[in-house]
Design an enzyme around this catalytic site. Structure first.
Site, short mmCIF file in Angstrom:
data_model
loop_
_atom_site.label_atom_id
_atom_site.label_comp_id
_atom_site.label_asym_id
_atom_site.label_seq_id
_atom_site.Cartn_x
_atom_site.Cartn_y
_atom_site.Cartn_z
CE LYS A 9 -45.39 49.18 119.67
NZ LYS A 9 -44.66 49.90 118.59
CE1 TYR A 49 -48.02 54.23 118.89
CE2 TYR A 49 -49.84 52.81 118.25
CZ TYR A 49 -48.56 52.97 118.75
OH TYR A 49 -47.82 51.87 119.13
NE ARG A 85 -38.52 55.91 125.07
CZ ARG A 85 -39.10 56.07 123.89
NH1 ARG A 85 -40.27 55.49 123.62
NH2 ARG A 85 -38.52 56.79 122.94
CB THR A 91 -37.99 53.51 116.95
OG1 THR A 91 -38.10 54.54 117.92
CG2 THR A 91 -39.35 53.22 116.35
NE ARG A 102 -39.20 49.04 120.27
CZ ARG A 102 -39.59 50.30 120.40
NH1 ARG A 102 -38.69 51.28 120.43
NH2 ARG A 102 -40.87 50.59 120.52
CG ASN A 112 -41.30 48.79 117.41
OD1 ASN A 112 -42.44 48.48 117.76
ND2 ASN A 112 -40.91 50.04 117.30
CG HIS A 115 -46.05 52.19 123.65
ND1 HIS A 115 -45.71 53.28 122.86
CD2 HIS A 115 -46.48 52.70 124.84
CE1 HIS A 115 -45.95 54.38 123.55
NE2 HIS A 115 -46.42 54.06 124.75
CD GLU A 126 -48.22 56.69 126.06
OE1 GLU A 126 -47.56 55.86 126.71
OE2 GLU A 126 -47.74 57.35 125.11
P1 IDP Z 1 -41.10 54.48 119.97
O1 IDP Z 1 -42.11 53.35 119.96
O2 IDP Z 1 -39.69 53.97 119.93
O3 IDP Z 1 -41.34 55.49 121.05
P2 IDP Z 1 -42.23 56.44 118.08
O4 IDP Z 1 -41.41 57.34 117.23
O5 IDP Z 1 -43.00 57.03 119.21
O6 IDP Z 1 -41.27 55.24 118.57
O7 IDP Z 1 -43.24 55.70 117.09
C1 IDP Z 1 -44.30 54.93 117.59
C2 IDP Z 1 -44.40 53.65 116.80
O8 IDP Z 1 -44.73 53.97 115.45
C3 IDP Z 1 -43.09 52.87 116.71
O9 IDP Z 1 -42.86 52.05 117.82
C4 IDP Z 1 -43.32 52.06 115.45
O10 IDP Z 1 -44.14 50.93 115.73
C5 IDP Z 1 -44.10 53.04 114.59
N1 IDP Z 1 -43.21 53.79 113.69
C6 IDP Z 1 -42.44 54.85 113.99
N2 IDP Z 1 -41.76 55.29 112.94
C7 IDP Z 1 -42.10 54.48 111.92
C8 IDP Z 1 -41.73 54.41 110.53
O11 IDP Z 1 -40.93 55.22 110.03
N3 IDP Z 1 -42.29 53.42 109.81
C9 IDP Z 1 -43.18 52.52 110.32
N4 IDP Z 1 -43.56 52.55 111.62
C10 IDP Z 1 -43.03 53.51 112.41
#
Ligand code: IDP
Length: 147
Positions: A9, A49, A85, A91, A102, A112, A115, A126
Site C-alpha cells: 500500500k 473495497y 495471509r 489487520t 504487519r 498496515n 493487502h 482482485e
Molecule cells: P485485511 O486487509 O487484513 O484483509 P480487511 O478487514 O479486509 O483487512 O480490511 C481492509 C482494509 O481496511 C484493512 O487492511 C485496513 O487498511 C482497513 N480497515 C479495516 N478495518 C479498519 C478499521 O476499523 N479502521 C480503519 N481502517 C480499517
C-alpha cells in the site's frame, strides 16, 4: 496452483518496504508472476473495497489507497492465499504477531502496509481489477519441486 493478489500500500511504498516484502514472499516459496508500481484509480479502489462500502472507515480507505503509488503483485503457489495471509499477519499492526510483515513494521489498522486476498474467489476478482492477462507471466521454476 493458486494465485493471490498482493499490494504494497502507499505507506509501504513511502517507507521503502517493497524489497523487504518481496523478499519475504520469495523466501516462503511463492512465485511472482506479475508486478507493477501503479497509481490506483478511484474506480479501481471502489471495486477492490466494495465489501467495505458503508463502513465508517470506507471513505478514508479510498482516500488512502489512492493517495500515492502502490506496488501491485500477483503471486502463485500451493495454498498461495493462505500462505501470504500468514506472512502478512492480522489487520491491526499491534495485534499482528512479530515475524509477520504487519507485526514487524506496522502499528495501526489504517497504515498496515500490505493487502492480501482473503479467499481464492477474491484473489481472482482482485487480479482482474488490477491486471490484464497479458501482464502476467507463465514460467517454470524447478525449485518448486522442493517446496
Ligand atoms: P485485511 O486487509 O487484513 O484483509 P480487511 O478487514 O479486509 O483487512 O480490511 C481492509 C482494509 O481496511 C484493512 O487492511 C485496513 O487498511 C482497513 N480497515 C479495516 N478495518 C479498519 C478499521 O476499523 N479502521 C480503519 N481502517 C480499517
Amino acid at each position: 496452483m493458486e494465485r493471490t493478489y498482493l499490494m504494497v500500500k502507499p505507506d509501504g511504498v513511502q517507507r521503502g518496504l517493497i524489497g523487504e516484502i518481496v523478499a519475504r514472499l520469495e523466501r516462503k516459496g511463492l512465485q511472482l508472476i506479475g508486478a507493477k508500481l501503479m497509481q490506483v484509480s478511484t474506480e479501481q479502489a471502489k471495486k477492490h473495497y466494495a465489501e467495505h462500502e458503508g463502513k465508517v472507515f470506507y471513505d478514508k480507505l479510498l482516500t488512502f489507497i489512492t493517495s500515492g503509488p502502490v506496488f501491485a503483485m500477483v503471486w502463485q503457489g500451493d495454498e498461495a492465499v493462505a500462505a501470504a495471509r500468514q506472512l502478512i499477519g492480522k489487520t491491526n499492526g499491534l495485534e499482528a504477531a512479530p515475524g509477520t510483515i504487519r507485526g514487524d513494521f506496522a502499528i495501526h489498522t489504517n497504515y498496515n502496509l500490505i493487502h492480501g486476498s482473503d479467499s481464492h474467489e477474491n484473489a481472482e476478482r482482485e487480479i482482474g481489477i488490477f491486471f490484464q492477462d497479458s501482464e502476467l507471466v507463465s514460467y517454470e521454476k524447478n525449485i518448486q519441486l522442493w517446496i
